[in-house]
Design a protein around this motif. Structure first.
Motif, PDB file in Angstrom:
ATOM      1  N   ASP A   1      -0.933   9.250  -4.267  1.00 46.55           N
ATOM      2  CA  ASP A   1      -2.178   9.265  -3.499  1.00 46.55           C
ATOM      3  C   ASP A   1      -1.863   9.600  -2.036  1.00 46.55           C
ATOM      4  OD1 ASP A   1      -4.557   8.717  -2.150  1.00 46.55           O
ATOM      5  OD2 ASP A   1      -5.060   7.019  -3.444  1.00 46.55           O
TER       6      ASP A   1
ATOM      7  N   GLN B   1       1.348   6.309  -7.223  1.00 48.03           N
ATOM      8  CA  GLN B   1       0.138   6.980  -7.719  1.00 48.03           C
ATOM      9  C   GLN B   1      -0.003   8.411  -7.198  1.00 48.03           C
ATOM     10  OE1 GLN B   1      -3.007   4.311  -6.555  1.00 48.03           O
ATOM     11  NE2 GLN B   1      -2.101   2.584  -7.665  1.00 48.03           N
TER      12      GLN B   1
ATOM     13  N   GLU C   1      -3.785  10.649   0.419  1.00 42.37           N
ATOM     14  CA  GLU C   1      -4.721  10.098   1.405  1.00 42.37           C
ATOM     15  C   GLU C   1      -4.380   8.634   1.715  1.00 42.37           C
ATOM     16  OE1 GLU C   1      -9.549   9.372   1.977  1.00 42.37           O
ATOM     17  OE2 GLU C   1      -8.799  10.725   0.422  1.00 42.37           O
ATOM     18  N   ALA C   2      -4.056   7.862   0.680  1.00 41.43           N
ATOM     19  CA  ALA C   2      -3.667   6.460   0.888  1.00 41.43           C
ATOM     20  C   ALA C   2      -2.374   6.371   1.684  1.00 41.43           C
ATOM     21  CB  ALA C   2      -3.522   5.753  -0.448  1.00 41.43           C
ATOM     22  N   GLY C   3      -1.447   7.293   1.417  1.00 37.91           N
ATOM     23  CA  GLY C   3      -0.199   7.321   2.172  1.00 37.91           C
ATOM     24  C   GLY C   3      -0.439   7.590   3.645  1.00 37.91           C
TER      25      GLY C   3
ATOM     26  N   HIS D   1       0.821  -1.208   0.000  1.00 38.77           N
ATOM     27  CA  HIS D   1       0.000   0.000   0.000  1.00 38.77           C
ATOM     28  C   HIS D   1       0.858   1.264   0.000  1.00 38.77           C
ATOM     29  CE1 HIS D   1      -3.448  -2.508   1.959  1.00 38.77           C
ATOM     30  NE2 HIS D   1      -3.377  -2.683   0.665  1.00 38.77           N
TER      31      HIS D   1
ATOM     32  N   THR E   1       4.876  10.354   0.133  1.00 40.84           N
ATOM     33  CA  THR E   1       3.896  10.506  -0.945  1.00 40.84           C
ATOM     34  C   THR E   1       3.582  11.971  -1.214  1.00 40.84           C
ATOM     35  OG1 THR E   1       2.884   8.378  -0.368  1.00 40.84           O
ATOM     36  CG2 THR E   1       1.590   9.869  -1.738  1.00 40.84           C
TER      37      THR E   1
ATOM     38  N   ASN F   1       2.126   1.660  -3.590  1.00 41.33           N
ATOM     39  CA  ASN F   1       1.028   2.088  -4.466  1.00 41.33           C
ATOM     40  C   ASN F   1       0.719   3.569  -4.259  1.00 41.33           C
ATOM     41  OD1 ASN F   1       0.692  -0.415  -5.649  1.00 41.33           O
ATOM     42  ND2 ASN F   1      -0.913  -1.067  -4.241  1.00 41.33           N
ATOM     43  N   ALA F   2       0.681   3.994  -3.012  1.00 43.53           N
ATOM     44  CA  ALA F   2       0.422   5.401  -2.712  1.00 43.53           C
ATOM     45  C   ALA F   2       1.518   6.289  -3.292  1.00 43.53           C
ATOM     46  CB  ALA F   2       0.319   5.604  -1.199  1.00 43.53           C
TER      47      ALA F   2
ATOM     48  N   ALA G   1       5.373   5.900   2.968  1.00 44.53           N
ATOM     49  CA  ALA G   1       4.040   6.481   2.808  1.00 44.53           C
ATOM     50  C   ALA G   1       4.068   7.993   3.032  1.00 44.53           C
ATOM     51  CB  ALA G   1       3.071   5.816   3.779  1.00 44.53           C
TER      52      ALA G   1
END
Length: 232
Positions: free
Chosen positions: A45, A43, A47-49, A36, A111, A39-40, A108
């Motif tokens: 992202d 991308q 919020e995902a981070g 995750h 990000t 991916n964060a 994360a």
């Protein structure tokens, strides 16, 4: 032998089974965190981070649970040699898992500062390094579950591949800093991200070495020193 005589061994086996379940849960959690976090990062992202960083407390809590469970076993039971190897390995790899979790949290958090530089990230070896590091982590978990020393040694060997990619990354990013000083801050985050993944692969290697110790009773962390002692 009476059932009462077998009872302490049965209780210990139950405690060790619970310990193994906790370790597998920890491996699964940090594997998810790594996936995750990357991916964060890729991308952009934010919020995902932030969600990945927030889950780091779960890793810390599970680390404490495992440590306390090891302490409980030592306090209440009399482990034999193979059991002691399991406990020694559990304490060591528990620390490695927790540190992998820390590196995932840090990835994360990168990000946000890197969200505006997706092409710069894609041009590095960071995504490839992360893929290998995650394969290593999963391989180490599989080796632990199956007590597979051959699989563990395969994981250990792959660490050199990550080290080479990190070295390539470092050289390229430093050169890019010199050419584009206005991007120094973003490039610094990329260097730090590369180093974090290199450290994750080191911890995955450590876990695999712990599996070899568990299965063989052979500590291979400093093999060259052991070889030197035998030849002296």
């Amino acid at each position: 032998m009476s059932s009462s005589a077998n009872e302490p061994r049965s209780q210990l086996d139950g405690e060790l089974h619970t310990l193994r379940r906790h370790l597998v849960s920890m491996a699964t959690l940090v594997d998810e965190q790594l996936a995750h976090a990357m991916n964060a990062l890729i991308q952009g992202d934010v919020e995902a981070g932030e969600a990945v960083a927030a889950r780091d407390s779960e890793v810390d809590a599970l680390e404490l649970t495992i440590d306390r469970h090891c302490e409980r076993i030592l306090a209440l039971h009399t482990p034999v040699a193979a059991d002691l190897r399991m406990l020694i390995m559990a304490v060591k790899i528990n620390t490695d898992f927790e540190r992998i979790g820390d590196h995932c949290r840090n990835l994360a958090r990168y990000t946000a500062p890197l969200a505006d530089f997706p092409d710069m990230l894609a041009a590095t070896t960071v995504p490839r390094m992360a893929d290998i590091a995650r394969d290593m982590l999963r391989g180490a978990e599989e080796a632990f579950i199956n007590r597979d020393r051959v699989k563990a040694r395969t994981v250990i060997a792959r660490d050199q591949q990550v080290n080479r990619l990190h070295a390539e990354n470092l050289s390229a990013l430093i050169a890019q800093m010199q050419q584009t000083p206005e991007a120094t801050e973003a490039l610094s985050y990329l260097i730090t991200a590369s180093k974090a993944i290199e450290r994750i692969s080191d911890h995955a290697k450590n876990i695999a070495q712990g599996v070899v110790f568990l299965v063989e009773g052979n500590d291979i962390r400093h093999q060259r020193l052991s070889d030197a002692d035998r030849s002296s």
